[in-house]
Write a protein that holds these residues in place. Structure first.
Motif, short mmCIF file in Angstrom:
data_model
loop_
_atom_site.label_atom_id
_atom_site.label_comp_id
_atom_site.label_asym_id
_atom_site.label_seq_id
_atom_site.Cartn_x
_atom_site.Cartn_y
_atom_site.Cartn_z
N LEU A 238 -43.00 0.38 -1.71
CA LEU A 238 -44.40 -0.34 -2.34
C LEU A 238 -45.18 -1.21 -1.48
O LEU A 238 -45.98 -2.32 -1.16
CB LEU A 238 -44.55 -0.77 -3.70
N ILE A 239 -44.14 -2.55 -1.39
CA ILE A 239 -44.25 -3.79 -0.80
C ILE A 239 -43.29 -4.22 -0.34
O ILE A 239 -42.03 -3.23 0.27
CB ILE A 239 -44.75 -4.80 -1.43
N PRO A 240 -43.69 -5.23 1.38
CA PRO A 240 -42.62 -5.30 1.92
C PRO A 240 -41.19 -5.65 1.77
O PRO A 240 -41.23 -6.40 0.57
CB PRO A 240 -43.28 -6.54 2.50
N PRO A 241 -40.52 -5.04 2.33
CA PRO A 241 -38.70 -5.70 1.62
C PRO A 241 -38.92 -6.65 1.56
O PRO A 241 -37.88 -7.36 0.66
CB PRO A 241 -38.00 -4.45 2.93
N GLU A 242 -38.96 -7.55 2.70
CA GLU A 242 -38.88 -9.16 2.53
C GLU A 242 -39.32 -9.97 1.44
O GLU A 242 -38.89 -10.58 0.56
CB GLU A 242 -39.57 -9.91 3.45
N LEU A 243 -40.55 -9.05 0.46
CA LEU A 243 -40.98 -10.15 -0.65
C LEU A 243 -40.11 -9.42 -1.82
O LEU A 243 -39.80 -9.99 -2.66
CB LEU A 243 -42.77 -9.23 -0.43
N THR A 260 -23.28 -11.47 -3.27
CA THR A 260 -25.02 -11.66 -3.93
C THR A 260 -25.35 -10.18 -2.55
O THR A 260 -26.02 -9.31 -3.10
CB THR A 260 -25.64 -12.80 -3.08
N ALA A 261 -24.81 -10.16 -1.00
CA ALA A 261 -25.12 -9.18 -0.90
C ALA A 261 -24.61 -7.69 -0.53
O ALA A 261 -25.21 -7.33 -0.37
CB ALA A 261 -24.76 -9.73 0.61
N ALA A 262 -24.27 -7.49 -1.12
CA ALA A 262 -23.05 -6.63 -1.73
C ALA A 262 -23.92 -6.22 -2.97
O ALA A 262 -24.08 -4.97 -2.89
CB ALA A 262 -21.59 -7.35 -2.21
N LEU A 263 -24.36 -7.10 -4.09
CA LEU A 263 -25.22 -6.60 -4.67
C LEU A 263 -26.30 -5.61 -4.94
O LEU A 263 -27.13 -5.11 -4.95
CB LEU A 263 -25.57 -7.41 -5.75
N ARG A 272 -29.63 -2.22 3.19
CA ARG A 272 -28.52 -2.07 3.75
C ARG A 272 -28.35 -3.00 5.02
O ARG A 272 -27.55 -3.75 5.01
CB ARG A 272 -27.37 -1.09 3.43
N HIS A 273 -29.04 -2.14 5.73
CA HIS A 273 -29.19 -2.96 7.19
C HIS A 273 -30.04 -3.78 7.38
O HIS A 273 -30.11 -3.58 9.11
CB HIS A 273 -28.25 -1.22 8.23
N ASN A 274 -31.29 -3.51 6.69
CA ASN A 274 -32.41 -4.49 7.64
C ASN A 274 -31.88 -5.91 7.43
O ASN A 274 -31.31 -6.86 6.50
CB ASN A 274 -33.35 -4.60 5.45
N THR A 275 -32.14 -6.51 9.31
CA THR A 275 -31.53 -7.99 9.28
C THR A 275 -32.32 -9.45 8.18
O THR A 275 -32.17 -10.03 7.92
CB THR A 275 -31.29 -7.75 10.71
N ARG A 276 -34.09 -8.58 8.05
CA ARG A 276 -34.69 -9.65 8.21
C ARG A 276 -34.34 -9.80 6.79
O ARG A 276 -34.55 -11.05 5.66
CB ARG A 276 -35.89 -9.38 7.81
N CYS A 277 -33.95 -8.47 5.67
CA CYS A 277 -34.00 -9.28 4.66
C CYS A 277 -32.41 -10.57 4.01
O CYS A 277 -32.21 -11.21 2.86
CB CYS A 277 -33.17 -8.11 3.04
N HIS A 278 -31.55 -9.60 4.58
CA HIS A 278 -30.13 -10.56 4.70
C HIS A 278 -30.03 -11.63 5.24
O HIS A 278 -28.86 -12.83 4.96
CB HIS A 278 -28.52 -9.34 5.54
#
Length: 361
Positions: A238-243, A260-263, A272-278
């Motif tokens: 619905l909205i950008p993954p970063e948001l 945090t990353a595992a949760l 899971r593989h979104n580098t911007r989110c991580h």
């Protein structure tokens, strides 16, 4: 390659770009035929009229990359360097197909320009982090006058995030059901007061024509994400993954970055593989560690925070060995463990102390 672009320079005039069509004669000998020329002051419409669809694709990409260099770096065509990216043929064909169809619908899509823009935005983000860690001593894009800091987007993000509420409301069908879900998650999962009422969602029911949303805590968005997940909707669609990551972190940050990353990965497997989110998760933990290093004092630079921590670390004063300090630092601030910037600070501080002691003796 169907076209060749030859840049001719003059002592006074703007560089002139000659567009050549490439072909072969019966014997396979390469041929070049000029389709005309243009520069920054002369239109290239007369060239476009002669191009096939595939040639137009090459031409549009070339012109867009020139515009990028001229606009951002004031670099003329004769000074632009080649920047080659190799890609799978299928990917190139797909990009061409998208460009071709997009043009029919009046949508602008010039792949090579998009690549440069994407690379620029990524470079801005990384330089911004480096600028923070080096207290502004590192400058790459900035020295060419490029602003690496993104404009404030709180208002824009708030408007975008309202989609979470709108979708939740549509899916839950009634304000009563939505309020029930909000209260259940807010109280049971996050320990918040269960005070959501159906009328709190009136703004989103009648959002059209209203410019200012009601004021409420940002963690409401976090609860909205959980509600959507409960309703079987992936909020990252619905909205950008970063948001999504920013909202989720408000109430879900764990004791250390790995947890945090595992949760996060378990809640949002598609990211899971979104580098911007991580990277956002990493940055959040880094900022927390720096704040703890500064003993809760916000807005201290990383170097100042480190100095404060080192001054107050009594145990390190009695055993100022490099290995001891690094080990203690890594245990205290896991998100910054072995961070090159702080490792360099540790080494330079110990070297300075050693030099001072030598002078005193």
């Amino acid at each position: 390659m169907l076209l060749k672009f030859r840049v001719e320079t003059r002592k006074i005039k703007q560089p002139r770009i000659v567009v050549l069509r490439l072909s072969q004669d019966e014997t396979g000998k390469p041929l070049e035929r000029s389709l005309g020329s243009f520069n920054s002051k002369r239109s290239y419409q007369h060239i476009i009229e002669q191009l096939t669809e595939a040639e137009r694709y090459e031409f549009d990409n070339y012109v867009a990359t020139l515009a990028f260099s001229k606009t951002l770096f004031n670099t003329e065509a004769d000074k632009v360097d080649r920047f080659i990216i190799k890609a799978a043929p299928d990917f190139k064909e797909a990009l061409f197909a998208i460009w071709e169809e997009a043009k029919q619908w009046g949508i602008t899509f010039t792949p090579e320009h998009e690549m440069l823009i994407g690379l620029l935005e990524k470079a801005k983000a990384v330089e911004q982090e480096l600028s923070i860690l080096t207290q502004g001593h590192f400058s790459a894009l900035q020295k060419y006058g490029i602003n690496i800091h993104q404009p404030a987007q709180d208002k824009e993000n708030s408007t975008e995030s309202e989609i979470l509420f709108v979708t939740a409301l549509k899916t839950a069908r009634t304000g009563d059901r939505l309020a029930e879900l909000f209260n259940e998650i807010a109280s049971q999962k996050y320990g918040k007061s269960p005070k959501f009422k159906p009328h709190h969602f009136d703004f989103f029911i009648n959002a059209k024509g209203k410019s200012t949303p009601p004021s409420f805590p940002k963690w409401y968005y976090t609860v909205a994400i959980d509600v959507l997940l409960e309703l079987g909707i992936a909020p990252e669609t619905l909205i950008p993954p970063e948001l999504i990551t920013i909202h989720w972190l408000r109430l879900n940050k764990q004791a250390d970055i790995l947890k945090t990353a595992a949760l996060f990965d378990s809640v949002f497997p598609a990211l899971r593989h979104n580098t911007r989110c991580h990277r956002l998760i990493t940055r959040e933990h880094m900022n927390s560690d720096i704040e703890r290093m500064a003993k809760g004092k916000k807005y201290l630079s990383p170097a100042k925070a480190f100095e404060k921590w080192l001054e107050e670390s009594i145990a390190l004063k009695s055993s100022p060995r490099l290995e001891t300090v690094i080990s203690t630092f890594n245990r205290a601030f896991p998100a910054l463990a072995d961070n090159p910037f702080f490792m360099k600070l540790i080494a330079s501080n110990l070297e300075k102390d050693s030099r001072t002691q030598g002078e005193e003796s």
